[in-house]
Design a protein around this motif. Structure first.
Motif, PDB file in Angstrom:
ATOM      1  N   PHE A  18      -0.219   3.861   3.662  1.00 17.40           N
ATOM      2  CA  PHE A  18      -1.428   4.670   3.041  1.00 17.40           C
ATOM      3  C   PHE A  18      -0.598   6.256   2.864  1.00 17.40           C
ATOM      4  O   PHE A  18      -1.438   6.893   1.753  1.00 17.40           O
ATOM      5  CB  PHE A  18      -2.466   5.117   4.379  1.00 17.40           C
ATOM      6  N   SER A  42      -8.822   8.419   5.381  1.00 22.36           N
ATOM      7  CA  SER A  42      -8.372   7.269   5.722  1.00 22.36           C
ATOM      8  C   SER A  42      -6.964   7.525   6.376  1.00 22.36           C
ATOM      9  O   SER A  42      -7.211   6.477   8.018  1.00 22.36           O
ATOM     10  CB  SER A  42      -7.885   6.347   4.425  1.00 22.36           C
ATOM     11  N   ALA A  79      -0.942   7.686  -1.080  1.00 30.39           N
ATOM     12  CA  ALA A  79      -1.665   8.929  -1.366  1.00 30.39           C
ATOM     13  C   ALA A  79      -0.648   9.780  -2.238  1.00 30.39           C
ATOM     14  O   ALA A  79      -0.774  10.093  -2.899  1.00 30.39           O
ATOM     15  CB  ALA A  79      -2.209  10.025  -0.509  1.00 30.39           C
ATOM     16  N   THR A  98     -10.633   3.628   1.780  1.00 30.84           N
ATOM     17  CA  THR A  98      -9.373   3.492   0.833  1.00 30.84           C
ATOM     18  C   THR A  98     -10.030   2.613  -0.490  1.00 30.84           C
ATOM     19  O   THR A  98      -9.486   3.423  -2.110  1.00 30.84           O
ATOM     20  CB  THR A  98      -8.027   2.613   1.308  1.00 30.84           C
ATOM     21  N   VAL A 100     -11.471   1.917   7.606  1.00 31.74           N
ATOM     22  CA  VAL A 100      -9.828   2.672   7.054  1.00 31.74           C
ATOM     23  C   VAL A 100     -10.015   2.213   5.386  1.00 31.74           C
ATOM     24  O   VAL A 100      -9.888   2.300   4.640  1.00 31.74           O
ATOM     25  CB  VAL A 100      -8.909   2.258   7.553  1.00 31.74           C
ATOM     26  N   ARG A 120     -12.136   5.270  -2.849  1.00 28.16           N
ATOM     27  CA  ARG A 120     -11.590   6.473  -3.294  1.00 28.16           C
ATOM     28  C   ARG A 120     -10.592   5.799  -4.574  1.00 28.16           C
ATOM     29  O   ARG A 120     -11.032   6.770  -5.686  1.00 28.16           O
ATOM     30  CB  ARG A 120     -11.050   6.671  -2.237  1.00 28.16           C
ATOM     31  N   VAL A 121     -10.502   5.526  -4.580  1.00 25.25           N
ATOM     32  CA  VAL A 121      -9.118   4.545  -5.263  1.00 25.25           C
ATOM     33  C   VAL A 121      -9.999   3.915  -6.953  1.00 25.25           C
ATOM     34  O   VAL A 121      -9.441   4.645  -7.365  1.00 25.25           O
ATOM     35  CB  VAL A 121      -7.801   3.735  -4.825  1.00 25.25           C
ATOM     36  N   SER A 178      -7.820  -3.588  -7.341  1.00 27.94           N
ATOM     37  CA  SER A 178      -7.981  -3.380  -5.695  1.00 27.94           C
ATOM     38  C   SER A 178      -7.815  -4.899  -5.302  1.00 27.94           C
ATOM     39  O   SER A 178      -8.034  -5.007  -3.911  1.00 27.94           O
ATOM     40  CB  SER A 178      -9.008  -3.244  -5.993  1.00 27.94           C
ATOM     41  N   MET A 228      -8.624  10.221   0.292  1.00 31.50           N
ATOM     42  CA  MET A 228      -7.677   9.456   0.862  1.00 31.50           C
ATOM     43  C   MET A 228      -7.165   9.992   2.216  1.00 31.50           C
ATOM     44  O   MET A 228      -7.057   9.344   3.151  1.00 31.50           O
ATOM     45  CB  MET A 228      -6.410   9.536  -0.021  1.00 31.50           C
ATOM     46  N   THR A 260       0.802  -4.051   1.341  1.00 35.84           N
ATOM     47  CA  THR A 260      -0.307  -3.344   2.604  1.00 35.84           C
ATOM     48  C   THR A 260      -1.275  -4.023   3.248  1.00 35.84           C
ATOM     49  O   THR A 260      -2.164  -4.044   3.740  1.00 35.84           O
ATOM     50  CB  THR A 260      -0.899  -2.445   1.665  1.00 35.84           C
TER      51      THR A 260
END
Length: 248
Positions: A163, A124, A167, A104, A100, A107-108, A236, A121, A72
Motif C-alpha cells: 500500500f 488506509s 501511495a 483504497t 481498508v 481513493r484510487v 481496479s 490513502m 497485492t
C-alpha cells in the motif's frame, strides 16, 4: 500538457514558414539544405531515442503497477484466510481489512465509488497499522500458534508495504526538464519543415497530423507514467476481486 506541446510544435512550423520569407534566398540553396539536414538529422535521432525510451519507461511503470496490484490482491486474500484460522476472535480484524481495501478502491478509482466520499490513502495505511495491532493482540496458545501469528503479522507487513508503494506511485512524475528538452528538439525539427516545405494543402495536412501524432505520444507517456490518475489508469479488477473474497 499535451495541448501545450501541440501548440509549441505548430507554432514552430509557423515560425519556420515566416522565417522562410525573411532570410535571403541563397540561404535556402541545396547546399544550405544539406548542411541543415545533417544537423537536424542528429536532432531527429536524439528525439526518436528519447521519445522511445520515455514510452518504454512509462509502459514499464504502468505494467509494474498492474502486476503489483495483482500481487497485492493475492496478499489480501491470503491474509484474510490466515485471519479466518482464528475464528470469531479475528472477526473485527477481517472487517477492518475489508474496509481498508474498499477505502483504497474509493481513493484510487473514485469514479467507480458508490456515491461515497473518497478517503485518503494515508487513512488506509493507518488502518493497516491498527490491523497489525489487532493481530498482535489475538490470543495464542503454544509455540505453533505463536508461529502462525508471526506468519500473519509478516503478511500484514508485506501488505502495508504494498500500500505504501501504491501511495508513492501517485507522486511519481516525468522530470519536467526532460520534457522541456524533448519539446525543444521537436520544435527545431518542425521549424525546419516550415522553413523548407512548400505551402500547399497536402503538406499542411501531413504536418498537422505529424504534430498531432507526436503530441499524442507525449500524452500517452504522461498518462502511463501516472497510472493511478488521469484517463489511462490501471484496472481496479485485482482489488475488487480480492474484496469480493473477503469474509467468506
Amino acid at each position: 500538457m499535451a495541448t501545450i506541446v501541440l501548440g509549441c510544435i505548430l507554432g514552430s512550423v509557423v515560425a519556420g514558414s515566416i522565417l522562410r520569407a525573411l532570410v535571403p534566398q541563397h540561404h535556402l540553396s541545396e547546399e544550405s539544405r544539406s548542411a541543415l539536414k545533417l544537423g537536424t538529422g542528429m536532432v531527429a535521432t536524439l528525439s526518436a531515442l528519447v521519445l522511445g525510451l520515455l514510452v518504454s519507461s512509462a509502459k514499464s511503470n504502468f505494467d509494474a503497477l498492474n502486476a503489483g496490484l495483482r500481487e497485492t490482491g493475492a496478499r489480501i486474500i491470503t491474509l484474510d484466510r490466515l485471519l479466518a484460522h482464528y475464528g470469531a476472535e479475528a472477526g473485527e480484524a477481517r472487517r477492518l481489512l475489508k474496509d481498508v481495501v474498499e477505502a483504497t478502491i474509493e481513493r484510487v478509482w473514485p469514479e467507480e465509488a458508490s456515491g461515497t466520499q473518497p478517503r485518503q490513502m494515508g487513512a488506509s495505511i493507518g488502518a493497516l497499522s491498527k490491523l497489525m495491532d489487532q493481530i498482535d493482540r489475538l490470543p495464542v496458545e503454544g509455540v505453533q500458534e505463536r508461529a502462525f501469528q508471526s506468519q500473519t503479522l509478516a503478511m500484514s507487513t508485506q501488505l502495508t508495504l504494498s500500500f505504501w508503494q501504491l501511495a508513492e506511485r501517485t507522486q511519481t512524475a516525468l522530470p519536467f526538464r526532460v520534457l522541456v528538452i524533448l519539446v525543444f528538439w521537436l520544435c527545431i525539427l518542425f521549424a525546419e519543415v516550415g522553413l523548407f516545405a512548400p505551402r500547399n494543402l497536402t503538406v499542411a495536412v501531413v504536418v498537422a497530423l505529424s504534430a498531432l501524432s507526436t503530441s499524442a505520444a507525449i500524452y500517452l507517456i504522461l498518462e502511463m507514467n501516472l497510472p493511478l490518475t488521469g484517463a489511462v489508469k490501471v484496472s481496479s479488477g485485482p482489488l475488487r476481486a480480492a474484496a469480493a473474497q473477503l469474509g467468506k
